[in-house]
Design a protein around this motif. Sequence first.
Motif, short mmCIF file in Angstrom:
data_model
loop_
_atom_site.label_atom_id
_atom_site.label_comp_id
_atom_site.label_asym_id
_atom_site.label_seq_id
_atom_site.Cartn_x
_atom_site.Cartn_y
_atom_site.Cartn_z
N ARG A 179 43.63 57.92 42.51
CA ARG A 179 42.64 56.91 42.85
C ARG A 179 43.24 55.54 42.58
NH1 ARG A 179 39.11 57.57 38.98
NH2 ARG A 179 37.86 59.15 40.04
N VAL A 180 43.02 54.61 43.48
CA VAL A 180 43.43 53.22 43.28
C VAL A 180 42.20 52.34 43.38
CG1 VAL A 180 44.81 51.30 44.12
CG2 VAL A 180 45.72 53.63 44.24
N VAL A 181 41.96 51.52 42.37
CA VAL A 181 40.86 50.57 42.38
C VAL A 181 41.46 49.18 42.15
CG1 VAL A 181 38.68 49.87 41.32
CG2 VAL A 181 39.27 52.30 41.45
N LEU A 182 41.29 48.30 43.10
CA LEU A 182 41.88 46.96 43.05
C LEU A 182 40.76 45.92 43.14
CD1 LEU A 182 44.38 45.06 43.19
CD2 LEU A 182 44.31 45.38 45.69
N LEU A 183 40.68 45.05 42.15
CA LEU A 183 39.60 44.06 42.11
C LEU A 183 40.14 42.64 42.13
CD1 LEU A 183 37.18 45.56 39.40
CD2 LEU A 183 37.24 45.98 41.85
N ASP A 184 39.67 41.84 43.09
CA ASP A 184 39.91 40.39 43.12
C ASP A 184 41.39 40.02 43.03
OD1 ASP A 184 37.17 39.86 43.29
OD2 ASP A 184 36.94 39.88 41.11
N GLU A 185 42.28 40.94 43.38
CA GLU A 185 43.72 40.70 43.23
C GLU A 185 44.09 40.30 41.80
OE1 GLU A 185 45.87 38.59 46.34
OE2 GLU A 185 44.04 38.55 47.54
N LYS A 186 43.29 40.75 40.84
CA LYS A 186 43.53 40.41 39.43
C LYS A 186 43.86 41.63 38.58
CE LYS A 186 40.43 36.39 39.34
NZ LYS A 186 39.20 35.82 38.69
N GLU A 187 43.30 42.76 38.93
CA GLU A 187 43.51 43.96 38.12
C GLU A 187 43.49 45.19 39.01
OE1 GLU A 187 40.08 44.99 35.56
OE2 GLU A 187 39.15 43.15 36.30
N VAL A 188 44.25 46.21 38.61
CA VAL A 188 44.32 47.42 39.40
C VAL A 188 44.34 48.64 38.47
CG1 VAL A 188 46.86 47.36 39.49
CG2 VAL A 188 45.59 48.64 41.23
N GLY A 227 44.39 57.43 33.52
CA GLY A 227 44.27 56.15 34.19
C GLY A 227 45.24 55.14 33.61
N ILE A 228 45.85 54.35 34.48
CA ILE A 228 46.74 53.25 34.08
C ILE A 228 46.13 51.96 34.61
CG2 ILE A 228 49.06 52.29 34.17
CD1 ILE A 228 50.11 55.08 34.73
N TRP A 229 45.75 51.07 33.71
CA TRP A 229 45.16 49.78 34.08
C TRP A 229 46.20 48.68 33.90
CZ3 TRP A 229 44.50 45.13 31.62
CH2 TRP A 229 43.63 44.22 32.21
N ILE A 230 46.33 47.83 34.91
CA ILE A 230 47.34 46.77 34.88
C ILE A 230 46.72 45.48 35.42
CG2 ILE A 230 49.63 46.03 35.68
CD1 ILE A 230 50.24 49.00 36.20
N TYR A 279 42.72 58.31 28.97
CA TYR A 279 42.80 59.75 29.17
C TYR A 279 41.39 60.36 29.23
CZ TYR A 279 47.65 59.04 27.80
OH TYR A 279 48.94 58.61 27.74
N GLY A 280 41.16 61.25 30.20
CA GLY A 280 39.86 61.90 30.35
C GLY A 280 39.03 61.18 31.39
N ARG A 281 38.36 61.96 32.23
CA ARG A 281 37.60 61.37 33.34
C ARG A 281 36.49 60.45 32.86
NH1 ARG A 281 36.09 65.53 37.78
NH2 ARG A 281 38.33 65.23 38.15
N GLN A 282 35.80 60.80 31.78
CA GLN A 282 34.72 59.95 31.30
C GLN A 282 35.25 58.59 30.85
OE1 GLN A 282 32.57 62.29 28.37
NE2 GLN A 282 31.11 62.92 29.92
N ASN A 283 36.41 58.57 30.20
CA ASN A 283 37.00 57.30 29.78
C ASN A 283 37.44 56.47 30.98
OD1 ASN A 283 36.68 57.72 26.99
ND2 ASN A 283 38.56 58.90 26.88
N VAL A 284 37.97 57.14 31.99
CA VAL A 284 38.37 56.42 33.20
C VAL A 284 37.14 55.86 33.91
CG1 VAL A 284 39.43 56.65 35.49
CG2 VAL A 284 40.50 57.72 33.49
N MET A 286 35.38 47.39 34.88
CA MET A 286 36.05 46.61 35.92
C MET A 286 35.04 46.08 36.93
SD MET A 286 39.43 49.00 36.61
CE MET A 286 40.04 47.97 37.96
N PHE A 287 34.11 46.93 37.33
CA PHE A 287 33.09 46.50 38.30
C PHE A 287 32.26 45.34 37.74
CE2 PHE A 287 32.83 50.87 40.58
CZ PHE A 287 33.99 50.54 41.28
N ALA A 288 32.01 45.36 36.44
CA ALA A 288 31.22 44.29 35.83
C ALA A 288 31.94 42.94 35.92
CB ALA A 288 30.92 44.62 34.37
N ARG A 289 33.29 42.97 36.03
CA ARG A 289 34.07 41.73 36.12
C ARG A 289 34.32 41.30 37.56
NH1 ARG A 289 36.85 44.54 31.95
NH2 ARG A 289 38.44 45.29 33.40
N CYS A 290 34.00 42.16 38.51
CA CYS A 290 34.32 41.88 39.91
C CYS A 290 33.50 40.69 40.44
CB CYS A 290 34.05 43.11 40.76
SG CYS A 290 34.58 42.95 42.46
N GLU A 291 34.17 39.81 41.18
CA GLU A 291 33.51 38.61 41.70
C GLU A 291 33.53 38.51 43.22
OE1 GLU A 291 35.61 35.45 39.83
OE2 GLU A 291 34.55 35.66 37.90
N HIS A 292 34.60 39.01 43.86
CA HIS A 292 34.73 38.78 45.30
C HIS A 292 35.03 40.04 46.11
CE1 HIS A 292 34.62 34.55 44.34
NE2 HIS A 292 35.66 34.69 43.52
#
Length: 273
Positions: free
Chosen positions: A209-218, A236-239, A126-131, A138-144
């Motif tokens: 907003r939708v952010v999808l990384l490496d087909e592992k997390e969204v 934000g809902i992270w799955i 909850y809250g833009r700063q937390n999102v 998430m970006f730090a975990r992104c590989e591809h």
Amino acid sequence: MNQPFDEKTLSKMSMFGLTEYEARVYLTLIVKGGLEASKVSKYADIPRPHTYSVLKSLQMRGLVTVIPEAVNRYRAVPLDEGMDLLMEEQEKQLSYLRDAREELLSEIKPKEAIPTNHQSIVLLYYGRQNVYKLVDEMFARCEHTCDIMTTANGLVRFYKYFSDKASEFRNKDIKVRFIAPVTPQVEDFALKLSQLVELRHIDRLPYIRVVLLDEKEVLFAEFFDDDFKSTGRETGIWINQAELTKMMKTMFENTWQNTVPYEKKGEPSPSSD
């Protein structure tokens, strides 16, 4: 009542760490000059039993001095000197807080919020700063690959807060695809962003907003205030559920194929064919 100050001034004094009674007494002495305790109580409009304890507190903080007489009078130090003393107090307190923060961070090891195994979980933010903090993690975990859909204003926010990360992705050959409505109001930011990511225009998107990384997390993020501020009401809902991320990947691919590459939208000048 004979208060020599208004509530707005009183409120400002509280920002410097004074209680209401301390602010009333200090301001009274500034405006009225040296006074006996009984008159301080009268002009500051505070209960007589509290007057001496408040004066004592202000003395200990260097804001008030005593004029020894048959009946002692009290005098405030000049306002600029008093403000400097109070600011020094606040700066010291901030320094103590920084030290305490570092000690807590070194002493307490939190459990990882996102497990390293393959367990599927859902997290709410909850809250833009937390999102934004989550997006950064998430970006730090992104590989591809990194696929993003957002609004026109979301495009501007992304460039302002994550353009450095987009540059880093480009240097690491991480593929970034971005879908957003490129309106005339955000054209300048779109041009800059298109130099860092593959950008495509879509006519309209809901405030999500939708952010999808490496087909592992969204991440799905809904924002009620679609503005350029760093703070705001945002959920934000992270799955990391495999089937859902694959479904979102398919949806993004279909949308991507039905959007217009930004560079073909009519630049460098927005003239119509």
